[in-house]
Design an enzyme around this catalytic site. Structure first.
Site, PDB file in Angstrom:
ATOM      1  N   LYS A   1      -8.675 -12.417  14.966  1.00 36.22           N
ATOM      2  CA  LYS A   1      -9.798 -12.203  14.053  1.00 36.22           C
ATOM      3  C   LYS A   1      -9.811 -10.790  13.495  1.00 36.22           C
ATOM      4  O   LYS A   1     -10.195 -10.564  12.355  1.00 36.22           O
ATOM      5  CB  LYS A   1     -11.108 -12.545  14.758  1.00 36.22           C
ATOM      6  CG  LYS A   1     -11.269 -14.035  15.056  1.00 36.22           C
ATOM      7  CD  LYS A   1     -12.591 -14.324  15.743  1.00 36.22           C
ATOM      8  CE  LYS A   1     -12.779 -15.822  15.980  1.00 36.22           C
ATOM      9  NZ  LYS A   1     -11.799 -16.379  16.912  1.00 36.22           N
TER      10      LYS A   1
ATOM     11  N   ARG B   1      -4.219 -24.555   9.957  1.00 35.93           N
ATOM     12  CA  ARG B   1      -3.787 -25.925  10.294  1.00 35.93           C
ATOM     13  C   ARG B   1      -4.648 -26.919   9.536  1.00 35.93           C
ATOM     14  O   ARG B   1      -5.581 -26.543   8.828  1.00 35.93           O
ATOM     15  CB  ARG B   1      -3.961 -26.155  11.794  1.00 35.93           C
ATOM     16  CG  ARG B   1      -5.390 -25.881  12.270  1.00 35.93           C
ATOM     17  CD  ARG B   1      -5.633 -26.251  13.719  1.00 35.93           C
ATOM     18  NE  ARG B   1      -6.874 -25.705  14.238  1.00 35.93           N
ATOM     19  CZ  ARG B   1      -8.081 -26.177  14.015  1.00 35.93           C
ATOM     20  NH1 ARG B   1      -8.247 -27.230  13.239  1.00 35.93           N
ATOM     21  NH2 ARG B   1      -9.149 -25.612  14.556  1.00 35.93           N
TER      22      ARG B   1
END
Length: 480
Positions: free
Chosen positions: A115, A291
């Site tokens: 992150k 994804r």
């Protein structure tokens, strides 16, 4: 691409195989010993056992998956979601062994997998971000100073995290140290990385994500948004597209921001850029999932596109055959994740046998399913049985179709989130669109749902008894 291995199980494995078969590509299923008779194993052209039931001995065994792929002359691997789907080392392993990884390059996964690295990458594009630390932090004194500067409440988050793990909301300085220690411990246990960072906690947030698709030729498009605010333990249960709260102008701005995020890490393939939207309609970059998402079917239904097909075509080096201005939102779609969980008991996992398992059908109903009647629910994996998706011309119609589908979805032997889905769809806050990620905390009362389930069970039993007595009367001989 002639042969594709799906490095996953359950409904997502079948979902990927359906598109592969449609494209004339043969499929290989991998399975653990406990999944030997699972539907995804039967659906594939070939299947091979890769280990014991625990995922670290089977579905997370990257070396074994590469080994069987080479053994069976596999051209490409689709990771689905979960397991190895966001594992940069696995993507790199595929690249090294000249097997096409149907997803982004390993470097993109590395950047967006952290992150903090993701925030650093998107900073140059001036995308709004929640105020907070730019580096990992473990020093409590420093954390207290930062929290004081940005103001409480704050959110402690695992840098390598996901699924709500290593995440703690802190309301005051008194609880910061204990919550920080818990977050570090949980992050270390879940991800092997105890790095955490601090950011301002956005009150009354909506969780809005943008689906993007990028090819190998520099073309990037966004496929609009998904509303994912109905969550338990920071994990989604109900998703819909489009969001009821976005104006066309805000949709365009957020879509363009998502495309910039993809550019920031030289992205290729399907990805999702997640944002928080506050009460004043300000949005902030949260993270990027590198994804295919669990909730991708709602995007497919409102765009008419097959996202898995686009993934495969991009992996083959084909350019996108659509441009942004050609995309239009048509209708509304809502998805309920049908988990083997007890919503009347804090959504705890429910294990057992599917004594009865019958799926609903009808106009506007889609079920992406991974189980069959008579199967046991294994304790080793995510407890999702299927995804129940409803599509209608309007949001109101989609909600009604979903409610009708829930009514006709028959499950006996375990508890599921179906009654919770009914509760949400019937609640005024959801129907009006006036809700946020605190929906469960604000409106959901487990004891009321329990009472409703018991009442419905009594009614069903009485109806069954009445039918039985009527049938018995018909069977009696005239002289009796």
């Amino acid at each position: 691409m002639k042969k594709l291995l799906v490095a996953n199980r359950g409904e997502i494995a079948i979902r990927v195989m359906k598109t592969a078969h449609k494209m004339g590509i043969k499929t290989v299923a991998v399975y653990s010993t406990i999944d030997r008779n699972s539907p995804h194993v039967k659906y594939a052209n070939e299947a091979i056992c890769i280990g014991e039931a625990p995922s670290n001995k089977s579905y997370l065994n990257a070396q074994k998956i590469i080994e069987v792929s080479k053994q069976l002359n596999v051209d490409a691997i689709h990771p689905g979601y979960g397991f190895l789907s966001e594992n940069a080392d696995f993507a790199e392993l595929c690249e090294t062994n000249h097997i096409t990884f149907i997803g982004p390059k390993s470097e993109s996964i590395k950047i967006m997998g952290s992150k903090l690295a993701a925030k650093e990458a998107v900073k140059q594009y001036n995308i709004p971000m929640v105020p907070g630390t730019e580096k990992a932090i473990i020093n409590t004194e420093k954390a207290l100073q930062i929290a004081s500067d940005i103001g409480y409440p704050i959110l402690i988050k695992a840098s390598a995290g996901g699924g709500g793990k290593g995440m703690r909301i802190v309301e005051s300085s008194k609880e910061l140290e204990s919550q920080m220690n818990r977050a570090i411990s949980e992050a270390t246990s879940a991800f092997g990385d105890g790095s955490v960072f601090i950011e301002k906690y956005v009150t009354s947030p909506r969780h809005i994500e943008i689906q993007i698709m990028a090819d190998q030729h520099g073309n990037i498009i966004h496929l609009f948004e998904r509303e994912c605010s109905i969550q338990r333990r920071h994990q989604k249960v109900i998703e819909e597209a489009p969001s009821s709260i976005l104006s066309p102008e805000l949709r365009q701005i957020m879509g363009e921001a998502a495309v910039k995020v993809a550019k920031s890490c030289d992205y290729v393939g399907a990805g999702t850029v997640e944002f928080l939207l506050d009460a004043n309609r300000n949005f902030y970059f949260l993270e990027m999932n590198t994804r295919l998402q669990v909730e991708h079917p709602v995007t497919e239904l409102i765009t008419g596109l097959d996202l898995v097909e686009l993934q495969i075509r991009i992996a083959r080096g084909e350019p996108l055959n659509i441009i942004q201005k050609d995309l239009k939102i048509k209708g509304h779609a809502i998805e309920l994740r049908v988990y083997a969980e007890d919503p009347a008991n804090d959504f705890l996992p429910s294990v057992g046998t599917l004594n009865i398992y019958k799926l609903p059908h009808g106009r506007g109903v889609r079920v992406d399913n991974g189980y069959e009647e008579g199967m046991e629910i294994p304790i080793y994996y995510d407890p999702m049985l299927s995804k129940l998706i409803a599509y209608g011309k309007s949001r109101e119609e989609a909600i009604q179709i979903l409610l009708e589908a829930i009514k006709h979805y028959q499950v006996d032997g375990i508890k599921t989130t179906l009654p919770f889905g009914k509760f949400v769809c019937e609640h005024e806050a959801f129907r009006s669109g006036n809700f946020d990620t605190h929906f469960i905390k604000q409106y959901y009362k487990a004891h009321l749902l329990k009472k409703e389930i018991e009442q419905e069970a009594k009614i069903a039993a009485l109806v069954a008894l009445k039918q039985y007595l009527e049938d018995q009367n018909k069977l009696r001989l005239p002289n009796q």
